[in-house]
Every structure is written in structure tokens, then in C-alpha cells.
Design a protein around this motif. Structure first.
Motif, PDB file in Angstrom:
ATOM      1  N   ALA A  17      25.224 -11.499  -7.185  1.00  0.00           N
ATOM      2  CA  ALA A  17      25.692 -10.180  -7.612  1.00  0.00           C
ATOM      3  C   ALA A  17      24.647  -9.201  -7.566  1.00  0.00           C
ATOM      4  O   ALA A  17      24.753  -8.077  -7.998  1.00  0.00           O
ATOM      5  N   VAL A  18      23.965  -9.715  -7.277  1.00  0.00           N
ATOM      6  CA  VAL A  18      22.026  -8.453  -6.537  1.00  0.00           C
ATOM      7  C   VAL A  18      23.077  -7.649  -5.287  1.00  0.00           C
ATOM      8  O   VAL A  18      23.128  -5.953  -5.928  1.00  0.00           O
ATOM      9  N   ALA A  19      23.793  -8.073  -4.909  1.00  0.00           N
ATOM     10  CA  ALA A  19      24.533  -7.423  -3.653  1.00  0.00           C
ATOM     11  C   ALA A  19      25.183  -6.459  -3.577  1.00  0.00           C
ATOM     12  O   ALA A  19      25.733  -5.448  -3.547  1.00  0.00           O
ATOM     13  N   ALA A  46      18.287  -3.014  -6.917  1.00  0.00           N
ATOM     14  CA  ALA A  46      19.011  -4.428  -8.386  1.00  0.00           C
ATOM     15  C   ALA A  46      17.362  -4.590  -9.585  1.00  0.00           C
ATOM     16  O   ALA A  46      16.435  -4.955  -8.715  1.00  0.00           O
ATOM     17  N   LEU A  47      17.780  -4.854 -10.763  1.00  0.00           N
ATOM     18  CA  LEU A  47      17.339  -5.752 -11.830  1.00  0.00           C
ATOM     19  C   LEU A  47      17.677  -6.841 -12.411  1.00  0.00           C
ATOM     20  O   LEU A  47      19.106  -6.200 -12.980  1.00  0.00           O
ATOM     21  N   CYS A 100      15.636 -17.621 -14.452  1.00  0.00           N
ATOM     22  CA  CYS A 100      14.598 -16.341 -14.407  1.00  0.00           C
ATOM     23  C   CYS A 100      13.918 -17.649 -13.242  1.00  0.00           C
ATOM     24  O   CYS A 100      13.573 -16.395 -12.353  1.00  0.00           O
ATOM     25  N   ASN A 101      13.665 -18.798 -13.412  1.00  0.00           N
ATOM     26  CA  ASN A 101      13.704 -19.389 -11.856  1.00  0.00           C
ATOM     27  C   ASN A 101      14.031 -19.393 -10.600  1.00  0.00           C
ATOM     28  O   ASN A 101      13.618 -19.572  -9.386  1.00  0.00           O
ATOM     29  N   THR A 102      15.354 -18.922 -10.885  1.00  0.00           N
ATOM     30  CA  THR A 102      16.271 -19.610  -9.284  1.00  0.00           C
ATOM     31  C   THR A 102      16.245 -17.538  -9.451  1.00  0.00           C
ATOM     32  O   THR A 102      16.497 -17.196  -8.079  1.00  0.00           O
ATOM     33  N   LEU A 133      14.567 -11.895  -5.192  1.00  0.00           N
ATOM     34  CA  LEU A 133      13.305 -11.299  -5.376  1.00  0.00           C
ATOM     35  C   LEU A 133      12.538 -10.785  -4.898  1.00  0.00           C
ATOM     36  O   LEU A 133      12.097 -11.246  -3.192  1.00  0.00           O
ATOM     37  N   THR A 134      13.232  -9.259  -4.165  1.00  0.00           N
ATOM     38  CA  THR A 134      11.960  -8.145  -2.959  1.00  0.00           C
ATOM     39  C   THR A 134      11.674  -7.168  -3.343  1.00  0.00           C
ATOM     40  O   THR A 134      12.109  -7.185  -4.404  1.00  0.00           O
ATOM     41  N   PRO A 135      10.994  -6.323  -2.634  1.00  0.00           N
ATOM     42  CA  PRO A 135      10.874  -5.360  -3.080  1.00  0.00           C
ATOM     43  C   PRO A 135      12.269  -4.144  -3.590  1.00  0.00           C
ATOM     44  O   PRO A 135      11.518  -3.200  -4.192  1.00  0.00           O
ATOM     45  N   ARG A 136      12.872  -4.350  -3.390  1.00  0.00           N
ATOM     46  CA  ARG A 136      13.992  -3.740  -3.815  1.00  0.00           C
ATOM     47  C   ARG A 136      14.668  -4.178  -4.703  1.00  0.00           C
ATOM     48  O   ARG A 136      15.754  -3.851  -5.392  1.00  0.00           O
TER      49      ARG A 136
END
Length: 158
Positions: free
Chosen positions: A72-74, A82-83, A94-96, A101-104
Motif C-alpha cells: 500500500a505504501v508503494a 507516504a504517511l 502500528c508495530n507492523t 518506516l524510512t526517510p520517505r
């Protein structure tokens, strides 16, 4: 009335080049809560591009959930990042989300409808870091005791 939840005016945002795209948003949550947030936001704002929903199903394998979240992020990231807005800090969605989590890709836990509306309204002109600040501010400032706003009733004191 309170102050606007997201800043406006010159210098309020780090503006992004390429105003035609928006920062992608992924709603992650237990059961149907993420779909409910999307449905309510689109009822108010209309259909939203680059908005994905990844509900955690009962007894779902978390490795599979992580794969769906990453996909979904991709899907929503058209180049500006993406947020991920998760329903509950410390919950499985949230844990998943920590795995994506990346700089983007940023993750904010504790999504609410006011937070989502603020983020959707600002994501075309705000950079990802600014969008995170907007989300956090909306989450802190949105709860309101109606009697205080209307000036009626006794003060709420502990």
C-alpha cells in the motif's frame, strides 16, 4: 473558535516542487476502523487520490499484514513519500508499520478524523516532515469540550 490546526501564510510550509502530486496516505488499523475513517473523510472532502486502507483482520498473520502494508505504501507513493496513519500506538498495525518506516515514509499513531482531514487538506502543498507536524498538532488540538466552546455549563475541574 480555536485557531486553525494547520499553519497558513508565507513560510508556513516547506513547499514542494511538482505541485501536481500529493503525499500518499495509508490508513492502518484494527478491523474496519481505517475504512471508517476513509469513508468519513471522503464523505466530507470527496474522493481522495493516493489514499489506501490496510485493515488488520482478526487472526491475520502479521507477516502477511506487513506485506500488504508495504504494498500500500508503494502504491500511494508517487515520489513525494507516504504517511502511514495508524489507529493505536503499540497496536499491531502500528508495530507492523515500523517495518515500512524510512526517510520517505513516516508513521503517526493515534489517527482521528480531525487529524486525517487536516492531513488530507494539506498534503498537496506540505512536505512530508510538515505533514507529520500537522498530524501531531491536529491530534493534540482537536478534542474540544463543547460546553467550553459554547460558554455554557460549569467548568470541568478535577
Amino acid at each position: 473558535m480555536g485557531r486553525p490546526l494547520f499553519p497558513s501564510g508565507p513560510g508556513a510550509f516547506t513547499t514542494r516542487a511538482g505541485e501536481s502530486s500529493v503525499i500518499g496516505i495509508v490508513l492502518a488499523g484494527h478491523g474496519g476502523i481505517a475504512e471508517g475513517f476513509r469513508d468519513a473523510a471522503e464523505m466530507i472532502l470527496g474522493p481522495q487520490p493516493q489514499l489506501a486502507v490496510v485493515p488488520l483482520r482478526p487472526a491475520e498473520n502479521l507477516d502477511e499484514y506487513r506485506d500488504r502494508l508495504a504494498a500500500a505504501v508503494a502504491e500511494v507513493d508517487a515520489g513525494d513519500g507516504a504517511l502511514v496513519l495508524a489507529d493505536l500506538f503499540g497496536g499491531s498495525p502500528c508495530n507492523t508499520a515500523a517495518y515500512v518506516l524510512t526517510p520517505r515514509t513516516e508513521v503517526v499513531a493515534g489517527v482521528s478524523l480531525p487529524m486525517l482531514l487536516e492531513v488530507l487538506g494539506a498534503r498537496q502543498r506540505a512536505a512530508l516532515a510538515d505533514l507529520v507536524r500537522i498530524a501531531l498538532a491536529a491530534g493534540q488540538e482537536a478534542p474540544v469540550r463543547l460546553a467550553d466552546r459554547l460558554g455554557t455549563g460549569a467548568p470541568a475541574t478535577p
